[in-house]
Design an enzyme around this catalytic site. Structure first.
Site, PDB file in Angstrom:
ATOM      1  N   TYR A 178       0.825  -1.206   0.000  1.00  0.00           N
ATOM      2  CA  TYR A 178       0.000   0.000   0.000  1.00  0.00           C
ATOM      3  C   TYR A 178       0.861   1.258   0.000  1.00  0.00           C
ATOM      4  O   TYR A 178       0.678   2.168  -0.827  1.00  0.00           O
ATOM      5  CB  TYR A 178      -0.926  -0.021   1.220  1.00  0.00           C
ATOM      6  CG  TYR A 178      -1.611   1.299   1.502  1.00  0.00           C
ATOM      7  CD1 TYR A 178      -2.597   1.773   0.651  1.00  0.00           C
ATOM      8  CD2 TYR A 178      -1.259   2.057   2.619  1.00  0.00           C
ATOM      9  CE1 TYR A 178      -3.230   2.990   0.902  1.00  0.00           C
ATOM     10  CE2 TYR A 178      -1.885   3.265   2.872  1.00  0.00           C
ATOM     11  CZ  TYR A 178      -2.871   3.727   2.011  1.00  0.00           C
ATOM     12  OH  TYR A 178      -3.484   4.928   2.264  1.00  0.00           O
ATOM     13  N   LYS A 219       1.247   3.915  -3.138  1.00  0.00           N
ATOM     14  CA  LYS A 219       0.779   5.282  -2.914  1.00  0.00           C
ATOM     15  C   LYS A 219       1.908   6.292  -3.159  1.00  0.00           C
ATOM     16  O   LYS A 219       1.676   7.370  -3.716  1.00  0.00           O
ATOM     17  CB  LYS A 219       0.234   5.430  -1.496  1.00  0.00           C
ATOM     18  CG  LYS A 219      -1.080   4.722  -1.244  1.00  0.00           C
ATOM     19  CD  LYS A 219      -2.241   5.379  -1.962  1.00  0.00           C
ATOM     20  CE  LYS A 219      -2.684   6.642  -1.269  1.00  0.00           C
ATOM     21  NZ  LYS A 219      -3.921   7.223  -1.907  1.00  0.00           N
TER      22      LYS A 219
END
Length: 508
Positions: A250, A254
């Protein structure tokens, strides 16, 4: 926060800027997206239309999701009380569902719709993301990395666009120790992580990150896998993140999304909001709202399913209430929408520097609460909990939780269940194995954060508050130094208890 000098009388002009504008918002069915839409509709008189990108097979399916997942959502109950019988009509007058997907070219929006809405949009807010930490690498790249780039490309077709705002994460700063400043990532010939390494952040040696190569790697990998694709692609993402200095897939995807935004934004004024771990609301629209069960550790602890966890009890638990993230987002949006300069600004909405509390503090507060207001088990008996036990490694945690589960289920070395009822014994074994495996997975995901030594500077965010008028500070409060952690955590535990009152609590 230190308010410094008295606030200016006229402030930033948040409401004045936000009202009358039309917005294109992605991720509106998510946790942050719902709260953002709610505050805009409740707090901005005469706000324009909110065009919400919603995934669906057709316009009918998109409208159905708008009604079931947004209009009927719990977070809008204050708005519903305000508008009464005209609530749905009000919502339909403001919300425009747009059938599409951040994973598709042109966001999956047909040409006629694109031409129609591109003329009206003043501001884009991109909050769409895949937030599971160990998401499949190909899926995370498509949503978290390529998704923001696609939204920005769509924004370039909007002739009136005055600002592009992207919601990221404070944890894009990676696994280094020290204080991270509110600086953007960028793509350069020699390094992709230029200015987050400062005199206050430990330098680490990581391989050069080539985003195009990572995208190609994920694509080639998924095409070459015949079996166990989910597991292999999850493992690949976590491994690539570890190699390049992040804790999870994640965070890495990102961060790459931020890099693409910076390289593509051209002259568009851009804001990146980096919240830490977002938790339930502090005050708005009502205290304790959270979508689903966002705190599995605290939830399991209250049910006495998890008496121990892996981690350093003195590690700072950098969490921030949802409503403060929303208010900071809208304030930053107005500030730089008014300014209109073709720059990129980054804001951390985090507490580890300005108002820190440790995991030990959090669990002590939870222990106090659940001791005085215990949950009830499936037989209506009060569940007794113990102070949280912190284990220093995955091995010790695994042994601890395995023994706890076995004892509570009756699978002790002296047990005679196997001889008397082998089938029942095997069912118990399978159930307990699944319980142990579930908590090991949670521990593996949280482990890096339970030992995390990074801190997030909030200088830019504090300056926003200094620019606000007294009235704006009340209406758009994100003063994280004002958070009383003991009150907040106990109140959050109470809200979770109310949600869980109809659930069955069990240890195995």
């Amino acid at each position: 926060m230190d308010q410094g000098s008295p606030p200016p009388c006229d402030g930033i002009g948040i409401v004045e800027f936000l009202q009358g504008k039309n917005y294109f918002i992605t991720g509106a069915t998510g946790f942050l997206g719902k709260a953002l839409v709610e505050k805009m509709l409740r707090g901005i008189p005469d706000v324009g239309k909110l065009f919400l990108l919603i995934k669906g097979k057709d316009k009918e399916a998109t409208m159905k999701r708008l009604k079931s997942e947004i209009i009927n959502a719990e977070v809008f109950k204050i708005l519903k009380a305000i508008h009464g019988s005209s609530y749905e009509a009000f919502m339909m007058s403001k919300l425009v569902p747009v059938c599409g997907d951040v994973c598709s070219a042109n966001l999956g929006i047909d040409a006629d719709t694109t031409n129609e809405i591109a003329k009206e949009i003043d501001v884009i807010i991109n909050s769409a993301a895949k937030t599971t930490w160990d998401t499949r690498y190909d899926v995370a790249i498509n949503i978290n990395t390529k998704g923001p780039a696609r939204v920005l490309e769509f924004g370039k077709k909007c002739k009136k666009l005055g600002l592009f705002l992207h919601v990221s994460s404070a944890y894009v700063n990676g696994t280094r120790q020290g204080v991270f400043f509110e600086k953007p990532f960028c793509l350069e010939p020699r390094t992709a992580r230029r200015d987050t390494i400062t005199s206050k952040a430990q330098e680490i040696s990581v391989p050069f990150l080539d985003i195009d190569a990572e995208i190609k790697l994920a694509s080639v990998a998924v095409e070459s896998i015949d079996r166990n694709a989910d597991r292999i692609m999850r493992d690949l993402g976590m491994e690539r993140a570890r190699i390049h200095g992040w804790c999870s897939t994640y965070e890495m995807t990102k961060a790459m999304g931020e890099m693409l935004i910076d390289s593509m934004r051209s002259s568009i004024p851009t804001v990146i909001i980096r919240p830490s771990l977002i938790e339930s609301t502090y005050r708005e629209p009502f205290p304790g709202w959270i979508q689903g069960y966002k705190v599995p550790i605290l939830a399991a602890y209250g049910q006495c399913q998890l008496p121990g966890f892996v981690g350093d009890p003195d590690t700072i638990a950098d969490t921030v209430p949802m409503d403060m993230v929303v208010n900071a987002t809208l304030t930053a949006l107005a500030k730089h929408g008014i300014d209109g300069k073709p720059e990129l600004h980054v804001y951390h909405v985090a507490t580890s520097v300005a108002n820190p509390h440790s995991f030990k503090d959090a669990f002590n507060y939870a222990y106090d609460y659940f001791s005085s207001s215990p949950l009830l088990d499936s037989k209506g008996k009060k569940i007794a909990i113990r102070p949280m036990k912190f284990l220093v490694s995955m091995d010790t945690f695994t042994d601890f939780i395995r023994n706890e589960v076995a004892q509570r289920s009756g699978l002790t070395p002296d047990d005679n269940v196997y001889m008397s009822d082998p089938k029942r014994y095997l069912r118990m074994q399978v159930a307990c194995f699944e319980t142990v495996h579930r908590f090991m997975r949670i521990a593996n995901l949280y482990r890096a954060y339970m030992f995390y030594k990074g801190r997030f500077d909030v200088t830019n965010t504090k300056r926003l508050i200094e620019d606000m008028s007294s009235e704006e500070r009340k209406k758009f409060n994100f003063d994280i130094e004002s958070i009383n952690w003991e009150h907040y955590i106990k109140k959050r535990s109470h809200s979770w208890c109310e949600k869980a009152s109809s659930e069955t609590a069990s240890c195995c």
